[in-house]
Design a protein around this motif. Structure first.
Motif, PDB file in Angstrom:
ATOM      1  N   ASP A  29       9.613 -26.635  72.142  1.00  0.00           N
ATOM      2  CA  ASP A  29       9.387 -27.840  71.354  1.00  0.00           C
ATOM      3  C   ASP A  29       7.916 -27.819  70.943  1.00  0.00           C
ATOM      4  OD1 ASP A  29       9.147 -30.320  70.244  1.00  0.00           O
ATOM      5  OD2 ASP A  29       9.761 -31.443  72.008  1.00  0.00           O
ATOM      6  N   VAL A  30       7.647 -27.463  69.699  1.00  0.00           N
ATOM      7  CA  VAL A  30       6.280 -27.223  69.253  1.00  0.00           C
ATOM      8  C   VAL A  30       5.838 -28.250  68.218  1.00  0.00           C
ATOM      9  CG1 VAL A  30       4.673 -25.540  68.275  1.00  0.00           C
ATOM     10  CG2 VAL A  30       6.647 -24.748  69.607  1.00  0.00           C
ATOM     11  N   GLU A  31       4.655 -28.816  68.434  1.00  0.00           N
ATOM     12  CA  GLU A  31       4.020 -29.694  67.457  1.00  0.00           C
ATOM     13  C   GLU A  31       2.707 -29.068  67.011  1.00  0.00           C
ATOM     14  OE1 GLU A  31       4.818 -34.309  67.776  1.00  0.00           O
ATOM     15  OE2 GLU A  31       3.929 -33.571  69.641  1.00  0.00           O
ATOM     16  N   ILE A  32       2.355 -29.325  65.751  1.00  0.00           N
ATOM     17  CA  ILE A  32       1.069 -28.893  65.212  1.00  0.00           C
ATOM     18  C   ILE A  32       0.196 -30.117  65.034  1.00  0.00           C
ATOM     19  CG2 ILE A  32      -0.093 -27.775  63.273  1.00  0.00           C
ATOM     20  CD1 ILE A  32       2.544 -26.362  62.653  1.00  0.00           C
ATOM     21  N   PHE A  33      -1.028 -30.064  65.567  1.00  0.00           N
ATOM     22  CA  PHE A  33      -1.916 -31.211  65.429  1.00  0.00           C
ATOM     23  C   PHE A  33      -2.402 -31.292  63.981  1.00  0.00           C
ATOM     24  CE2 PHE A  33      -6.227 -33.229  65.902  1.00  0.00           C
ATOM     25  CZ  PHE A  33      -5.736 -34.502  66.160  1.00  0.00           C
ATOM     26  N   ALA A  34      -1.688 -32.083  63.194  1.00  0.00           N
ATOM     27  CA  ALA A  34      -1.990 -32.245  61.775  1.00  0.00           C
ATOM     28  C   ALA A  34      -1.317 -33.516  61.287  1.00  0.00           C
ATOM     29  CB  ALA A  34      -1.485 -31.044  60.973  1.00  0.00           C
ATOM     30  N   PRO A  35      -1.897 -34.170  60.275  1.00  0.00           N
ATOM     31  CA  PRO A  35      -1.284 -35.399  59.749  1.00  0.00           C
ATOM     32  C   PRO A  35       0.004 -35.136  58.986  1.00  0.00           C
ATOM     33  CG  PRO A  35      -3.209 -34.774  58.445  1.00  0.00           C
ATOM     34  CD  PRO A  35      -3.192 -33.879  59.640  1.00  0.00           C
ATOM     35  N   SER A  36       0.120 -33.928  58.413  1.00  0.00           N
ATOM     36  CA  SER A  36       1.314 -33.567  57.643  1.00  0.00           C
ATOM     37  C   SER A  36       1.519 -32.062  57.752  1.00  0.00           C
ATOM     38  CB  SER A  36       1.147 -33.983  56.174  1.00  0.00           C
ATOM     39  OG  SER A  36       0.007 -33.346  55.614  1.00  0.00           O
ATOM     40  N   PRO A  37       2.713 -31.581  57.397  1.00  0.00           N
ATOM     41  CA  PRO A  37       2.973 -30.146  57.511  1.00  0.00           C
ATOM     42  C   PRO A  37       2.074 -29.336  56.579  1.00  0.00           C
ATOM     43  CG  PRO A  37       5.023 -31.374  57.242  1.00  0.00           C
ATOM     44  CD  PRO A  37       3.901 -32.319  56.936  1.00  0.00           C
ATOM     45  N   PRO A  38       1.469 -28.256  57.060  1.00  0.00           N
ATOM     46  CA  PRO A  38       0.667 -27.399  56.178  1.00  0.00           C
ATOM     47  C   PRO A  38       1.540 -26.775  55.102  1.00  0.00           C
ATOM     48  CG  PRO A  38       0.235 -26.926  58.500  1.00  0.00           C
ATOM     49  CD  PRO A  38       1.442 -27.799  58.446  1.00  0.00           C
ATOM     50  N   ALA A  39       0.958 -26.469  53.962  1.00  0.00           N
ATOM     51  CA  ALA A  39       1.697 -25.850  52.868  1.00  0.00           C
ATOM     52  C   ALA A  39       2.341 -24.550  53.328  1.00  0.00           C
ATOM     53  CB  ALA A  39       0.758 -25.574  51.689  1.00  0.00           C
ATOM     54  N   GLY A  40       3.611 -24.415  53.019  1.00  0.00           N
ATOM     55  CA  GLY A  40       4.332 -23.217  53.421  1.00  0.00           C
ATOM     56  C   GLY A  40       4.983 -23.337  54.787  1.00  0.00           C
ATOM     57  N   PHE A  41       4.655 -24.418  55.502  1.00  0.00           N
ATOM     58  CA  PHE A  41       5.223 -24.622  56.843  1.00  0.00           C
ATOM     59  C   PHE A  41       5.838 -26.016  56.942  1.00  0.00           C
ATOM     60  CE2 PHE A  41       2.124 -21.297  57.269  1.00  0.00           C
ATOM     61  CZ  PHE A  41       2.688 -20.411  58.172  1.00  0.00           C
ATOM     62  N   GLU A  42       6.497 -26.413  55.865  1.00  0.00           N
ATOM     63  CA  GLU A  42       7.080 -27.752  55.800  1.00  0.00           C
ATOM     64  C   GLU A  42       8.147 -27.972  56.866  1.00  0.00           C
ATOM     65  OE1 GLU A  42       6.451 -25.844  53.234  1.00  0.00           O
ATOM     66  OE2 GLU A  42       5.003 -27.021  52.069  1.00  0.00           O
ATOM     67  N   HIS A  43       8.703 -26.877  57.370  1.00  0.00           N
ATOM     68  CA  HIS A  43       9.748 -26.979  58.401  1.00  0.00           C
ATOM     69  C   HIS A  43       9.170 -27.232  59.786  1.00  0.00           C
ATOM     70  CE1 HIS A  43       8.252 -22.905  58.308  1.00  0.00           C
ATOM     71  NE2 HIS A  43       8.719 -22.697  59.514  1.00  0.00           N
ATOM     72  N   MET A  44       7.839 -27.044  59.935  1.00  0.00           N
ATOM     73  CA  MET A  44       7.205 -27.272  61.233  1.00  0.00           C
ATOM     74  C   MET A  44       6.913 -28.758  61.426  1.00  0.00           C
ATOM     75  SD  MET A  44       7.109 -24.365  62.719  1.00  0.00           S
ATOM     76  CE  MET A  44       6.018 -24.761  64.101  1.00  0.00           C
ATOM     77  N   ARG A  45       6.784 -29.161  62.678  1.00  0.00           N
ATOM     78  CA  ARG A  45       6.627 -30.581  62.992  1.00  0.00           C
ATOM     79  C   ARG A  45       5.171 -30.919  63.266  1.00  0.00           C
ATOM     80  NH1 ARG A  45       7.831 -33.404  67.916  1.00  0.00           N
ATOM     81  NH2 ARG A  45       8.749 -31.498  68.744  1.00  0.00           N
ATOM     82  N   PRO A  46       4.537 -31.691  62.361  1.00  0.00           N
ATOM     83  CA  PRO A  46       3.163 -32.132  62.608  1.00  0.00           C
ATOM     84  C   PRO A  46       3.159 -33.332  63.542  1.00  0.00           C
ATOM     85  CG  PRO A  46       3.894 -33.011  60.539  1.00  0.00           C
ATOM     86  CD  PRO A  46       5.037 -32.167  61.066  1.00  0.00           C
ATOM     87  N   THR A  47       2.041 -33.548  64.219  1.00  0.00           N
ATOM     88  CA  THR A  47       1.974 -34.684  65.140  1.00  0.00           C
ATOM     89  C   THR A  47       1.871 -36.004  64.373  1.00  0.00           C
ATOM     90  OG1 THR A  47      -0.441 -34.536  65.251  1.00  0.00           O
ATOM     91  CG2 THR A  47       0.826 -33.287  66.890  1.00  0.00           C
ATOM     92  N   GLY A  48       1.193 -35.956  63.223  1.00  0.00           N
ATOM     93  CA  GLY A  48       0.977 -37.176  62.463  1.00  0.00           C
ATOM     94  C   GLY A  48      -0.107 -38.047  63.069  1.00  0.00           C
ATOM     95  N   ASP A  49      -0.667 -37.610  64.207  1.00  0.00           N
ATOM     96  CA  ASP A  49      -1.684 -38.402  64.894  1.00  0.00           C
ATOM     97  C   ASP A  49      -3.070 -38.140  64.320  1.00  0.00           C
ATOM     98  OD1 ASP A  49      -0.074 -39.560  67.174  1.00  0.00           O
ATOM     99  OD2 ASP A  49       0.285 -37.417  67.510  1.00  0.00           O
ATOM    100  N   LYS A  50      -3.879 -39.164  64.224  1.00  0.00           N
ATOM    101  CA  LYS A  50      -5.270 -38.998  63.847  1.00  0.00           C
ATOM    102  C   LYS A  50      -6.114 -38.664  65.065  1.00  0.00           C
ATOM    103  CE  LYS A  50      -5.161 -42.069  59.824  1.00  0.00           C
ATOM    104  NZ  LYS A  50      -5.756 -43.272  59.172  1.00  0.00           N
ATOM    105  N   SER A  51      -5.667 -39.126  66.222  1.00  0.00           N
ATOM    106  CA  SER A  51      -6.372 -38.860  67.473  1.00  0.00           C
ATOM    107  C   SER A  51      -5.636 -37.791  68.264  1.00  0.00           C
ATOM    108  CB  SER A  51      -6.475 -40.145  68.304  1.00  0.00           C
ATOM    109  OG  SER A  51      -6.909 -39.861  69.609  1.00  0.00           O
ATOM    110  N   ILE A  52      -6.393 -36.926  68.928  1.00  0.00           N
ATOM    111  CA  ILE A  52      -5.805 -35.858  69.725  1.00  0.00           C
ATOM    112  C   ILE A  52      -5.185 -36.406  71.009  1.00  0.00           C
ATOM    113  CG2 ILE A  52      -7.973 -35.397  70.908  1.00  0.00           C
ATOM    114  CD1 ILE A  52      -5.346 -32.782  69.926  1.00  0.00           C
TER     115      ILE A  52
END
Length: 288
Positions: A29-52
Motif C-alpha cells: 500500500d504505497v502513497e506518494i507525498f504530493a498534493p496530486s499525482p505527478p504527470a505520467g503517474f496518475e494511477h499512483m496515490r498521492p497523500t494530498g497532505d500539505k504537512s508530512i
C-alpha cells in the motif's frame, strides 16, 4: 520478514516514482507525498497532505531518495528539511534511504527508528552497473567525433561498473584497456580479452586514447597523466566524490571532462527505480 505493508515515498526524482510503482505492483500500500499525482503517474496515490505529519503517521515505513540530500539541509528534490523529517517520524517506524548522512541516521536511531540504507546493498550496486555503463556510452557517443567502434578507450578501476562498462565498450568494437592496481583485476581483464596495465603506467597508454573513463574515487588522473592525453580525448569521471580527476589541470589543458551524476536515474529511471524497489523488498524479506 518485517511486518510492513504501508509505505510512504518522500522526495526524489523520477526513479523514486518508479520505485513506488514497482512496490505497489508487488502488493504494498504505497502513497506518494504530493498534493496530486505527478504527470505520467496518475494511477499512483498521492497523500494530498500539505504537512508530512499526517502522511507519515499512516505509514509503517518511509522511503527516502537516493541520495537523501544534496545540500545537507533539504530532502532531495523536496522543500522538506531534514530536521522537519526527523521531527515527524516516530519510534517503531522504519526508514529506507540511499546514501544517508551519518548524523541524520544517528538522529533516527536515537528516536528508535530503524534505518536501512538500500544503497549499501550489493545486489543494488551490481544491478546499477548496467544503466550506469549504458549512460557512459550514451554520453561518449554524444560527445565524441568518432564511433566507439575502433576507438581506443581506457577504464580506470575494475569494480562492478568498470567491468560491465569495459565489456560493453569491447562489444561495440572499441579497443579497451583496463588500468587497475590489483594484479588479480588485471588478470581478470586479460582473461576477458581486454588489454590491462597497472594504473601507474596509464600515462604510457594515454597519448593513444580517444576516451578515458574513471571509476576510482581518489586522484588517479593527475596533471602528468592528463597532460599526456590528446586534446580531443573525452574524459568521463563517474567515481563518487572526491572523484579521481585533477579538474583544475584539465581545465588549463582544455580537456573536455564530463562528470555526470546519478546516471542510473538519468539513463533509465524506470529500471533504476525497480532496482531500488527490489533492494527494499529484499530488506523487508530478510527482516533485519
Amino acid at each position: 520478514m518485517m511486518n510492513i505493508r504501508k509505505l510512504l515515498t518522500v522526495g526524489g526524482d523520477e526513479r523514486m516514482l518508479y520505485t513506488s510503482q514497482s512496490l505497489a505492483e508487488k502488493g504494498f500500500d504505497v502513497e506518494i507525498f504530493a498534493p496530486s499525482p505527478p504527470a505520467g503517474f496518475e494511477h499512483m496515490r498521492p497523500t494530498g497532505d500539505k504537512s508530512i505529519d499526517s502522511a507519515a503517521a499512516r505509514a509503517d515505513a518511509v522511503i527516502l531518495p537516493l541520495p537523501v540530500s544534496r545540500d545537507g539541509v533539504h530532502l532531495n528534490s523536496s522543500q522538506l528539511t531534514l530536521n522537519e523529517l526527523s521531527d515527524t517520524l516516530e519510534r517503531g517506524q522504519t526508514v529506507f534511504a540511499g546514501m544517508m548522512d551519518g548524523a541524520l541516521k544517528s538522529s533516527f536511531f536515537k528516536k528508535g527508528i530503524r534505518v536501512f540504507d538500500y544503497f549499501e546493498r550489493e545486489e543494488l550496486a551490481v544491478n546499477n552497473a548496467v544503466p550506469t555503463a549504458q549512460g557512459v556510452i550514451k554520453i561518449a557517443m554524444e560527445n565524441m567525433k568518432i564511433t566507439l567502434h575502433g576507438a581506443r578507450c581506457a577504464v580506470t578501476g575494475y569494480g562492478r561498473t568498470a567491468k560491465v562498462l569495459a565489456d560493453m565498450l569491447a562489444a561495440l568494437g572499441a579497443r579497451v584497456t583496463v588500468a587497475a592496481r590489483k594484479c588479480s583485476d588485471l588478470a581478470w581483464a586479460r582473461t576477458g580479452g581486454l588489454d590491462a596495465v597497472n594504473i601507474s603506467e596509464l600515462m604510457k597508454t594515454a597519448p593513444e586514447l580517444d576516451l578515458l573513463v574513471n571509476t576510482v574515487p581518489s586522484l588517479v588522473l593527475d596533471c602528468k597523466t592528463l597532460s599526456a592525453l590528446r586534446r580531443d580525448c573525452l574524459v568521463i569521471d563517474i567515481a563518487s566524490a572526491p572523484y579521481g580527476t585533477d579538474f583544475a589541470c584539465a581545465r588549463e589543458l582544455g580537456l573536455n571532462v564530463i562528470v555526470p551524476g546519478s546516471l542510473p536515474g538519468k539513463t533509465a529511471p524506470k529500471s533504476a527505480g525497480e532496482i531500488i524497489a527490489d533492494a527494499i523488498l529484499n530488506i523487508i524479506k530478510e527482516g533485519s
